[in-house]
Write a protein that holds these residues in place. Structure first.
Motif, PDB file in Angstrom:
ATOM      1  N   THR A 142      51.175  63.124  -2.838  1.00  0.00           N
ATOM      2  CA  THR A 142      51.598  62.520  -1.573  1.00  0.00           C
ATOM      3  C   THR A 142      50.479  61.700  -0.946  1.00  0.00           C
ATOM      4  O   THR A 142      50.737  60.660  -0.327  1.00  0.00           O
ATOM      5  N   ALA A 143      49.230  62.154  -1.106  1.00  0.00           N
ATOM      6  CA  ALA A 143      48.102  61.381  -0.586  1.00  0.00           C
ATOM      7  C   ALA A 143      47.990  60.047  -1.322  1.00  0.00           C
ATOM      8  O   ALA A 143      47.732  59.000  -0.700  1.00  0.00           O
ATOM      9  N   ALA A 144      48.187  60.068  -2.644  1.00  0.00           N
ATOM     10  CA  ALA A 144      48.132  58.825  -3.420  1.00  0.00           C
ATOM     11  C   ALA A 144      49.227  57.862  -2.980  1.00  0.00           C
ATOM     12  O   ALA A 144      48.985  56.649  -2.829  1.00  0.00           O
ATOM     13  N   LEU A 145      50.436  58.374  -2.741  1.00  0.00           N
ATOM     14  CA  LEU A 145      51.533  57.521  -2.287  1.00  0.00           C
ATOM     15  C   LEU A 145      51.238  56.931  -0.906  1.00  0.00           C
ATOM     16  O   LEU A 145      51.492  55.744  -0.659  1.00  0.00           O
ATOM     17  N   ALA A 146      50.693  57.756  -0.009  1.00  0.00           N
ATOM     18  CA  ALA A 146      50.370  57.265   1.334  1.00  0.00           C
ATOM     19  C   ALA A 146      49.274  56.206   1.283  1.00  0.00           C
ATOM     20  O   ALA A 146      49.318  55.215   2.027  1.00  0.00           O
ATOM     21  N   ILE A 147      48.282  56.395   0.411  1.00  0.00           N
ATOM     22  CA  ILE A 147      47.210  55.404   0.269  1.00  0.00           C
ATOM     23  C   ILE A 147      47.765  54.100  -0.292  1.00  0.00           C
ATOM     24  O   ILE A 147      47.360  53.002   0.117  1.00  0.00           O
ATOM     25  N   LEU A 148      48.718  54.194  -1.216  1.00  0.00           N
ATOM     26  CA  LEU A 148      49.363  52.986  -1.731  1.00  0.00           C
ATOM     27  C   LEU A 148      50.062  52.220  -0.614  1.00  0.00           C
ATOM     28  O   LEU A 148      50.012  50.983  -0.570  1.00  0.00           O
ATOM     29  N   VAL A 149      50.722  52.951   0.283  1.00  0.00           N
ATOM     30  CA  VAL A 149      51.382  52.296   1.411  1.00  0.00           C
ATOM     31  C   VAL A 149      50.353  51.608   2.295  1.00  0.00           C
ATOM     32  O   VAL A 149      50.541  50.462   2.734  1.00  0.00           O
ATOM     33  N   LEU A 150      49.236  52.277   2.571  1.00  0.00           N
ATOM     34  CA  LEU A 150      48.176  51.688   3.390  1.00  0.00           C
ATOM     35  C   LEU A 150      47.637  50.412   2.745  1.00  0.00           C
ATOM     36  O   LEU A 150      47.466  49.381   3.418  1.00  0.00           O
ATOM     37  N   LEU A 151      47.369  50.465   1.440  1.00  0.00           N
ATOM     38  CA  LEU A 151      46.862  49.279   0.743  1.00  0.00           C
ATOM     39  C   LEU A 151      47.894  48.157   0.737  1.00  0.00           C
ATOM     40  O   LEU A 151      47.541  46.973   0.850  1.00  0.00           O
ATOM     41  N   ALA A 152      49.182  48.530   0.607  1.00  0.00           N
ATOM     42  CA  ALA A 152      50.237  47.518   0.624  1.00  0.00           C
ATOM     43  C   ALA A 152      50.306  46.828   1.976  1.00  0.00           C
ATOM     44  O   ALA A 152      50.533  45.614   2.059  1.00  0.00           O
ATOM     45  N   VAL A 153      50.100  47.587   3.060  1.00  0.00           N
ATOM     46  CA  VAL A 153      50.104  47.001   4.403  1.00  0.00           C
ATOM     47  C   VAL A 153      49.030  45.925   4.507  1.00  0.00           C
ATOM     48  O   VAL A 153      49.284  44.808   4.979  1.00  0.00           O
ATOM     49  N   TYR A 154      47.824  46.244   4.048  1.00  0.00           N
ATOM     50  CA  TYR A 154      46.730  45.271   4.120  1.00  0.00           C
ATOM     51  C   TYR A 154      46.968  44.106   3.157  1.00  0.00           C
ATOM     52  O   TYR A 154      46.717  42.946   3.508  1.00  0.00           O
TER      53      TYR A 154
END
Length: 208
Positions: free
Chosen positions: A80-92
């Motif tokens: 879940t942390a990896a998925l959330a980090i992917l979302v954060l990177l996608a935002v940027y």
């Protein structure tokens, strides 16, 4: 996780080969969910591959414990942390691609001294995505496992159904929040839109 991804790939191949209409229905359903929270005037085709893949992974990952001897990948905080980090990177990534580095930073923190607080907010919502999904899926799996160990036959079935419903709901919440975060990063203010449109018209006139 690897077993689940292999199953997803096989199912996707079979749908594409034998039931393409079903594949179109799945894509359309994901499109409708994403479009309900994204800005109205953007091209969703740019963002659907990422958000759609995320949605499919979450749906399978959240209910995968119903398969005998398997555990839901999203019941692990690392996943879940990896998925959330992917979302954060996608935002940027999408925000910078749409607005440019300076434009994105300007919208990220205005006035500029609010930048540290904005960064804290970005990190905290990423942690929230990860921990919320992890906690809900893990707790549901544990409850089903405990009840099944005590009464191993018919009684756990309603809890298994409830666990699947919870998994689908959590997948929906995660993907809606991800789309909302990406949408807020790529949204352009009205004046900036008018400026871009005017610039394009001037460029076309000059070329002609």
């Amino acid at each position: 996780t690897w077993v689940m991804m292999a199953i997803i790939i096989i199912i996707a191949f079979l749908i594409r080969k034998f039931k393409p209409a079903l594949g179109e229905m799945i894509v359309e359903m994901i499109y409708n969910i994403v479009s309900s929270v994204m800005p109205d005037d953007i091209n969703l085709a740019k963002y659907l591959p990422f958000l759609g893949t995320l949605a499919i992974f979450l749906v399978f990952g959240n209910i995968f414990s119903v398969v005998p001897r398997m555990v839901s990948p999203t019941a692990n905080l690392n996943t879940t942390a990896a998925l959330a980090i992917l979302v954060l990177l996608a935002v940027y990534f999408y925000g910078i691609r749409e607005k440019g580095v300076l434009g994105f930073l300007k919208d990220l923190a205005n006035p500029i001294f609010m930048l540290p607080m904005e960064i804290v907010g970005q990190v905290s919502r990423t942690l929230s995505l990860a921990v919320r999904l992890f906690g809900n899926i893990l707790s549901t799996d544990l409850i089903v496992a405990i009840v099944f160990s005590l009464i191993p036959f018919i009684a756990p079935l309603p809890l298994i159904a409830l666990g699947m419903l919870t998994g689908l709901l959590q997948a929906y919440i995660f993907i809606v929040l991800a789309a909302l975060y990406v949408g807020s990063a790529i949204e352009v203010e009205a004046m900036e839109k008018e400026r871009r449109i005017l610039k394009q018209e001037v460029s076309k006139t000059y070329i002609n």
